[in-house]
Motif scaffolding. Structure first.
Motif, short mmCIF file in Angstrom:
data_model
loop_
_atom_site.label_atom_id
_atom_site.label_comp_id
_atom_site.label_asym_id
_atom_site.label_seq_id
_atom_site.Cartn_x
_atom_site.Cartn_y
_atom_site.Cartn_z
N GLY A 58 -84.35 36.34 10.64
CA GLY A 58 -85.53 36.81 11.36
C GLY A 58 -85.45 36.61 12.86
O GLY A 58 -85.82 37.50 13.64
N ALA A 59 -84.95 35.46 13.30
CA ALA A 59 -84.90 35.18 14.74
C ALA A 59 -84.02 36.21 15.44
O ALA A 59 -84.40 36.77 16.48
N GLN A 60 -82.84 36.48 14.87
CA GLN A 60 -81.92 37.43 15.49
C GLN A 60 -82.46 38.86 15.39
O GLN A 60 -82.40 39.62 16.36
N MET A 61 -82.99 39.21 14.22
CA MET A 61 -83.50 40.57 14.01
C MET A 61 -84.60 40.91 15.01
O MET A 61 -84.57 41.98 15.65
N TRP A 62 -85.57 39.99 15.18
CA TRP A 62 -86.66 40.27 16.09
C TRP A 62 -86.21 40.24 17.54
O TRP A 62 -86.72 41.00 18.38
N GLN A 63 -85.24 39.41 17.85
CA GLN A 63 -84.71 39.41 19.21
C GLN A 63 -84.05 40.73 19.53
O GLN A 63 -84.19 41.26 20.64
N GLU A 64 -83.33 41.29 18.57
CA GLU A 64 -82.70 42.59 18.78
C GLU A 64 -83.74 43.68 19.01
O GLU A 64 -83.56 44.57 19.85
N ARG A 65 -84.86 43.60 18.29
CA ARG A 65 -85.92 44.59 18.47
C ARG A 65 -86.63 44.39 19.81
O ARG A 65 -86.98 45.38 20.48
N ILE A 66 -86.82 43.17 20.20
CA ILE A 66 -87.41 42.88 21.52
C ILE A 66 -86.50 43.42 22.62
O ILE A 66 -86.96 44.05 23.59
N ASP A 67 -85.20 43.19 22.48
CA ASP A 67 -84.24 43.66 23.48
C ASP A 67 -84.21 45.18 23.53
O ASP A 67 -84.10 45.77 24.62
N LEU A 68 -84.29 45.84 22.37
CA LEU A 68 -84.28 47.30 22.32
C LEU A 68 -85.51 47.87 23.04
O LEU A 68 -85.39 48.82 23.82
N ALA A 69 -86.66 47.28 22.80
CA ALA A 69 -87.88 47.76 23.47
C ALA A 69 -87.77 47.59 24.98
O ALA A 69 -88.18 48.47 25.75
N ALA A 70 -87.19 46.46 25.41
CA ALA A 70 -87.04 46.23 26.85
C ALA A 70 -86.04 47.19 27.47
O ALA A 70 -86.22 47.66 28.60
N ARG A 71 -85.00 47.49 26.73
CA ARG A 71 -83.93 48.34 27.26
C ARG A 71 -84.28 49.82 27.24
O ARG A 71 -84.01 50.56 28.19
N GLU A 72 -84.90 50.28 26.14
CA GLU A 72 -85.13 51.71 25.95
C GLU A 72 -86.57 52.15 26.21
O GLU A 72 -86.83 53.34 26.37
N GLY A 73 -87.49 51.20 26.25
CA GLY A 73 -88.90 51.55 26.42
C GLY A 73 -89.59 51.76 25.08
O GLY A 73 -88.95 51.96 24.04
N MET A 74 -90.91 51.74 25.11
CA MET A 74 -91.67 51.80 23.87
C MET A 74 -91.57 53.16 23.18
O MET A 74 -91.65 53.24 21.95
N SER A 75 -91.38 54.23 23.93
CA SER A 75 -91.27 55.56 23.30
C SER A 75 -90.02 55.65 22.44
O SER A 75 -90.07 56.13 21.30
N ALA A 76 -88.90 55.20 22.98
CA ALA A 76 -87.66 55.21 22.21
C ALA A 76 -87.74 54.23 21.04
O ALA A 76 -87.26 54.51 19.94
N PHE A 77 -88.37 53.10 21.28
CA PHE A 77 -88.53 52.10 20.23
C PHE A 77 -89.40 52.65 19.10
O PHE A 77 -89.20 52.31 17.93
N ALA A 78 -90.35 53.50 19.45
CA ALA A 78 -91.23 54.09 18.43
C ALA A 78 -90.45 54.89 17.41
O ALA A 78 -90.70 54.79 16.21
N GLU A 79 -89.48 55.68 17.86
CA GLU A 79 -88.73 56.52 16.93
C GLU A 79 -87.97 55.68 15.91
O GLU A 79 -87.97 55.98 14.71
N VAL A 80 -87.32 54.65 16.36
CA VAL A 80 -86.59 53.76 15.46
C VAL A 80 -87.54 53.10 14.47
O VAL A 80 -87.25 53.00 13.27
N THR A 81 -88.67 52.67 14.95
CA THR A 81 -89.64 51.97 14.11
C THR A 81 -90.23 52.90 13.06
O THR A 81 -90.38 52.52 11.89
N LEU A 82 -90.57 54.11 13.44
CA LEU A 82 -91.15 55.05 12.50
C LEU A 82 -90.19 55.36 11.35
O LEU A 82 -90.61 55.46 10.19
N ARG A 83 -88.92 55.49 11.64
CA ARG A 83 -87.92 55.75 10.60
C ARG A 83 -87.82 54.59 9.63
O ARG A 83 -87.51 54.78 8.44
N ARG A 84 -88.11 53.41 10.10
CA ARG A 84 -88.05 52.23 9.24
C ARG A 84 -89.35 52.08 8.44
O ARG A 84 -89.34 51.57 7.31
N TRP A 85 -90.47 52.52 9.00
CA TRP A 85 -91.77 52.26 8.39
C TRP A 85 -92.20 53.30 7.37
O TRP A 85 -92.92 52.97 6.42
N PHE A 86 -91.84 54.56 7.57
CA PHE A 86 -92.36 55.63 6.71
C PHE A 86 -91.33 56.05 5.67
O PHE A 86 -90.13 56.00 5.90
#
Length: 269
Positions: free
Chosen positions: A132-160
């Protein structure tokens, strides 16, 4: 008591909250997932507001609620929920929470919060996974690097569920807008709460009715929640086909049917 959306200050932050439904009716409280706001529960308000007094709120750093200046914890999020229920005079409520809201619901029940009469944890788990610690850090880093719009696409594919994309489920666009509108700092504050939490030892002490619900397409979560029926006394689990991490908005018809049956059972007690 004023209905509609309002701001309430508890635990040092301004929270965005909303009341719907008739005063004096049985209470329902909804707690949204990470990266969403109270609109996640619009389908449930449409279905249940005629016969229930409904409290929704945006957790810290999300929606219209103030962003905290420090990382959150699951226990802090439970404290926020309890404080808001106290503010609005909620005496006994069925508390429904998705994802991080599910962890909040389970902890409230475990610590015997007197304002909670029953809980419905949805697509959540009682502890961070081993990575969990590494997984969430990777997601935090992705949001910081790509922005919330890009992060949204990755998240939606995982959630739906995959079929929701094929069918063009309108909930995808609604959740995308919520994710994109979430302040990065608000996301990070609550993501930190998910990196290393564990409330499993609290669960055997739960003494209120518990209905666990999960979308069948939400990876390992259905199996985890099914296993909790052997830990939480008297709990039940329902798996919803054709849904992922947010079944209340992805498959509101089946979700509302399950929740409605549970509420009817509770009313008959």
């Amino acid at each position: 008591m004023v209905d509609g959306t309002q701001r309430v200050r508890v635990n040092g932050l301004d929270f965005s909250c909303r009341l719907d439904g008739p005063e004096g009716a049985p209470w329902l409280v909804f707690s949204n997932s990470l990266l969403t706001d109270m609109r996640l529960w619009d389908p449930q308000v449409d279905a249940f507001a005629a016969g229930h007094r409904i409290l929704r709120y945006d957790k810290r750093g999300h929606g219209g609620t103030e962003v905290p200046d420090a990382p959150a914890s699951i226990r802090q999020l439970a404290d926020d929920a309890a404080a808001l229920m106290a503010h609005f005079g909620v005496e006994r409520a069925t508390f429904v929470g998705d994802s991080i809201g599910a962890a909040t619901a389970m902890l409230l029940a475990a610590r015997a919060e007197p304002r909670v009469a029953a809980v419905v944890p949805v697509d959540g788990q009682p502890a961070s996974p081993p990575n969990g610690a590494q997984m969430w850090q990777e997601r935090i880093d992705l949001a910081a690097r790509e922005g919330m719009s890009a992060f949204a696409e990755v998240t939606l594919r995982r959630w739906f569920a995959p079929e929701s994309f094929v069918q063009g489920n309108p909930a995808i666009g609604r959740v995308r807008a919520m994710i994109e509108a979430t302040p990065e700092a608000g996301f990070v504050a609550c993501a930190r709460a998910l990196q290393s939490y564990d409330i499993r030892e609290d669960l055997p002490g739960i003494a209120v009715p518990v209905l666990m619900v999960a979308g069948a397409a939400d990876g390992a979560i259905p199996g985890i929640m099914r296993g909790l029926t052997g830990v939480i006394p008297g709990s039940r689990f329902v798996e919803l086909p054709g849904a992922g991490h947010l079944p209340g908005i992805e498959a509101p018809g089946p979700f509302n049917a399950v929740l409605g049956s549970f509420l009817e059972e509770r009313a008959a007690v």
